[in-house]
Design a protein around this motif. Structure first.
Motif, PDB file in Angstrom:
ATOM      1  N   ASP A 149      -5.575   5.836  -0.316  1.00  0.00           N
ATOM      2  CA  ASP A 149      -6.730   6.453  -0.959  1.00  0.00           C
ATOM      3  C   ASP A 149      -7.880   5.454  -0.951  1.00  0.00           C
ATOM      4  N   ASN A 150      -9.074   5.943  -0.696  1.00  0.00           N
ATOM      5  CA  ASN A 150     -10.254   5.087  -0.696  1.00  0.00           C
ATOM      6  C   ASN A 150     -10.822   5.072  -2.112  1.00  0.00           C
ATOM      7  N   GLU A 151     -10.278   4.208  -2.941  1.00  0.00           N
ATOM      8  CA  GLU A 151     -10.730   4.116  -4.321  1.00  0.00           C
ATOM      9  C   GLU A 151     -10.643   2.669  -4.789  1.00  0.00           C
ATOM     10  N   ALA A 152     -11.358   2.381  -5.855  1.00  0.00           N
ATOM     11  CA  ALA A 152     -11.412   1.022  -6.388  1.00  0.00           C
ATOM     12  C   ALA A 152     -10.010   0.533  -6.760  1.00  0.00           C
ATOM     13  N   GLY A 153      -9.731  -0.709  -6.424  1.00  0.00           N
ATOM     14  CA  GLY A 153      -8.483  -1.339  -6.821  1.00  0.00           C
ATOM     15  C   GLY A 153      -7.336  -1.226  -5.835  1.00  0.00           C
ATOM     16  N   VAL A 154      -7.436  -0.342  -4.853  1.00  0.00           N
ATOM     17  CA  VAL A 154      -6.331  -0.154  -3.908  1.00  0.00           C
ATOM     18  C   VAL A 154      -6.119  -1.411  -3.072  1.00  0.00           C
ATOM     19  N   LEU A 155      -7.190  -1.973  -2.540  1.00  0.00           N
ATOM     20  CA  LEU A 155      -7.058  -3.180  -1.727  1.00  0.00           C
ATOM     21  C   LEU A 155      -6.469  -4.321  -2.557  1.00  0.00           C
ATOM     22  N   ALA A 156      -6.896  -4.442  -3.807  1.00  0.00           N
ATOM     23  CA  ALA A 156      -6.347  -5.491  -4.680  1.00  0.00           C
ATOM     24  C   ALA A 156      -4.844  -5.313  -4.877  1.00  0.00           C
ATOM     25  N   ARG A 157      -4.390  -4.078  -4.974  1.00  0.00           N
ATOM     26  CA  ARG A 157      -2.954  -3.821  -5.134  1.00  0.00           C
ATOM     27  C   ARG A 157      -2.181  -4.193  -3.875  1.00  0.00           C
ATOM     28  N   VAL A 158      -2.744  -3.878  -2.714  1.00  0.00           N
ATOM     29  CA  VAL A 158      -2.089  -4.233  -1.445  1.00  0.00           C
ATOM     30  C   VAL A 158      -2.018  -5.751  -1.305  1.00  0.00           C
ATOM     31  N   ILE A 159      -3.133  -6.425  -1.546  1.00  0.00           N
ATOM     32  CA  ILE A 159      -3.153  -7.887  -1.446  1.00  0.00           C
ATOM     33  C   ILE A 159      -2.228  -8.504  -2.484  1.00  0.00           C
ATOM     34  N   GLY A 160      -2.220  -7.934  -3.677  1.00  0.00           N
ATOM     35  CA  GLY A 160      -1.341  -8.425  -4.738  1.00  0.00           C
ATOM     36  C   GLY A 160       0.122  -8.338  -4.362  1.00  0.00           C
ATOM     37  N   LEU A 161       0.489  -7.292  -3.638  1.00  0.00           N
ATOM     38  CA  LEU A 161       1.872  -7.159  -3.165  1.00  0.00           C
ATOM     39  C   LEU A 161       2.236  -8.340  -2.270  1.00  0.00           C
ATOM     40  N   PHE A 162       1.339  -8.704  -1.383  1.00  0.00           N
ATOM     41  CA  PHE A 162       1.603  -9.821  -0.469  1.00  0.00           C
ATOM     42  C   PHE A 162       1.619 -11.148  -1.218  1.00  0.00           C
ATOM     43  N   SER A 163       0.598 -11.403  -2.002  1.00  0.00           N
ATOM     44  CA  SER A 163       0.500 -12.706  -2.664  1.00  0.00           C
ATOM     45  C   SER A 163       1.582 -12.881  -3.722  1.00  0.00           C
ATOM     46  N   GLY A 164       1.925 -11.821  -4.433  1.00  0.00           N
ATOM     47  CA  GLY A 164       2.933 -11.919  -5.482  1.00  0.00           C
ATOM     48  C   GLY A 164       4.316 -12.234  -4.960  1.00  0.00           C
ATOM     49  N   ARG A 165       4.561 -11.939  -3.706  1.00  0.00           N
ATOM     50  CA  ARG A 165       5.875 -12.186  -3.119  1.00  0.00           C
ATOM     51  C   ARG A 165       5.853 -13.311  -2.089  1.00  0.00           C
ATOM     52  N   GLY A 166       4.705 -13.945  -1.949  1.00  0.00           N
ATOM     53  CA  GLY A 166       4.599 -15.089  -1.054  1.00  0.00           C
ATOM     54  C   GLY A 166       4.536 -14.725   0.423  1.00  0.00           C
ATOM     55  N   TYR A 167       4.156 -13.490   0.746  1.00  0.00           N
ATOM     56  CA  TYR A 167       4.002 -13.083   2.138  1.00  0.00           C
ATOM     57  C   TYR A 167       2.626 -13.509   2.621  1.00  0.00           C
ATOM     58  N   ASN A 168       2.547 -13.973   3.858  1.00  0.00           N
ATOM     59  CA  ASN A 168       1.277 -14.409   4.418  1.00  0.00           C
ATOM     60  C   ASN A 168       0.560 -13.246   5.101  1.00  0.00           C
ATOM     61  N   ILE A 169      -0.757 -13.194   4.943  1.00  0.00           N
ATOM     62  CA  ILE A 169      -1.600 -12.239   5.668  1.00  0.00           C
ATOM     63  C   ILE A 169      -2.370 -13.045   6.709  1.00  0.00           C
ATOM     64  N   GLU A 170      -2.092 -12.789   7.980  1.00  0.00           N
ATOM     65  CA  GLU A 170      -2.802 -13.475   9.053  1.00  0.00           C
ATOM     66  C   GLU A 170      -4.138 -12.803   9.345  1.00  0.00           C
ATOM     67  N   SER A 171      -4.185 -11.487   9.150  1.00  0.00           N
ATOM     68  CA  SER A 171      -5.386 -10.711   9.433  1.00  0.00           C
ATOM     69  C   SER A 171      -5.347  -9.469   8.560  1.00  0.00           C
ATOM     70  N   LEU A 172      -6.522  -9.076   8.041  1.00  0.00           N
ATOM     71  CA  LEU A 172      -6.616  -7.895   7.183  1.00  0.00           C
ATOM     72  C   LEU A 172      -7.909  -7.171   7.508  1.00  0.00           C
ATOM     73  N   THR A 173      -7.811  -5.898   7.814  1.00  0.00           N
ATOM     74  CA  THR A 173      -8.966  -5.061   8.101  1.00  0.00           C
ATOM     75  C   THR A 173      -8.836  -3.774   7.311  1.00  0.00           C
TER      76      THR A 173
END
Length: 176
Positions: A17-41
């Protein structure tokens, strides 16, 4: 417990969904579990503006990639998740803007190499160029490396934009 298997690079695409906070939740999933993001678009994918496509390039063992996909799929604003790397052939492109300063032979060589790489001049002054280049991350890296010897000033890059090949879209594909 040590994870087994080789580390592999994967391109994962999600319709959200294109709404406020969605990207933060996706990034939070990665950072909270120590997964690396090499590229994000991230960008809107339809004219109504209701949905966006998130494309993440990440690395991990097969088990880690499966965990990432499963956890992404459980986020409420996520409608569909696909591992383009595993699902079959796909097309991915990055974009770079590359500023190069130089005069004389270095300027001529920068223009010659830009032609070889099919980079476009999108801005020019008497002492510098800004080149626009699209392609794989490896192609962009090679161009940037060559420009570093000719007066590289700065680089701005996007992450990967990627789509599966063939006639079916991510939203049309059967959900696993």
């Amino acid at each position: 417990m040590k994870e087994q298997g080789p580390i592999q690079r994967h391109t994962i695409s999600a319709i959200v969904d294109n709404e406020a906070g969605v990207l933060a939740r996706v990034i939070g999933l990665f950072s909270g579990r120590g997964y690396n993001i090499e590229s994000l678009t991230v960008a809107e994918m339809d004219v109504s503006g209701k949905r966006s496509r998130v494309t993440v390039v990440t690395s991990g063992t097969r088990m880690v990639i499966e965990q990432i996909k499963a956890q992404l799929d459980r986020l409420v604003p996520v409608h569909r998740v696909a591992d383009l790397t595993m699902d079959g052939p796909f097309v991915a492109r990055d974009l770079a803007l590359v500023k190069v300063a130089g005069e004389g032979e270095k300027r001529v060589e920068a223009l010659r190499l830009a032609d070889v790489f099919r980079a476009r001049v999108v801005d020019s002054t008497r002492s510098s160029f800004v080149f626009e280049l699209t392609g794989t991350a490896d192609k962009l890296n090679a161009f940037i490396d060559l420009m570093s010897e000719l007066g590289l000033v700065e680089v701005a890059r996007t992450g990967a934009a990627a789509l599966a090949r063939g006639g079916q879209g991510l939203e049309d594909a059967p959900h696993p």
